[in-house]
Write a protein that holds these residues in place. Structure first.
Motif, mmCIF file in Angstrom:
data_model
loop_
_atom_site.group_PDB
_atom_site.id
_atom_site.type_symbol
_atom_site.label_atom_id
_atom_site.label_comp_id
_atom_site.label_asym_id
_atom_site.label_seq_id
_atom_site.Cartn_x
_atom_site.Cartn_y
_atom_site.Cartn_z
ATOM 1 N N GLY A 100 -6.400 1.608 5.750
ATOM 2 C CA GLY A 100 -5.577 2.339 4.795
ATOM 3 C C GLY A 100 -5.530 3.826 5.089
ATOM 4 N N ASN B 10 0.794 -1.220 0.000
ATOM 5 C CA ASN B 10 0.000 0.000 0.000
ATOM 6 C C ASN B 10 0.828 1.272 0.000
ATOM 7 N N PHE C 52 -7.361 5.835 -0.407
ATOM 8 C CA PHE C 52 -7.749 4.644 0.346
ATOM 9 C C PHE C 52 -9.206 4.717 0.772
#
Length: 93
Positions: free
Chosen positions: A52, A37, A47
């Motif tokens: 996230g 990520n 995100f």
């Protein structure tokens, strides 16, 4: 210095850089998730999950769809390697 030692010395110096560029199978699921990520964040992904957003935020994000994120061939390969390691370790999705 011997001509035979130069290639070996060059490889010894460069090897850590190659190893760092690919995920190790011994890394935790959390480490693999973060590495994957982190690449998306650097390229402008927005995100959607709380995980996230908490880890990376969405400041300056540009792409809502992960398929729209502009990735180099190397980044795509690294992400595929990470995802393969995540599957092998049966990491949660």
């Amino acid at each position: 210095m011997s001509k035979l030692l130069l290639p070996a010395l060059s490889l010894t110096i460069a090897l850590p850089f190659f190893v760092a560029a690919t995920p190790a199978a011994a890394q935790s699921c959390e480490d693999l998730w973060y590495q994957r990520n982190e690449i998306y964040k650097a390229q402008g992904y927005c995100f959607r999950t709380q995980r996230g957003i908490s880890a990376f935020g969405n400041a300056g994000c540009q792409y809502d769809n992960v398929e729209d994120v502009p990735l180099s061939a190397t980044q795509r390969r690294v992400i595929a390697d990470i995802q393969r390691a995540e599957r092998t370790q049966r990491c949660p999705r």
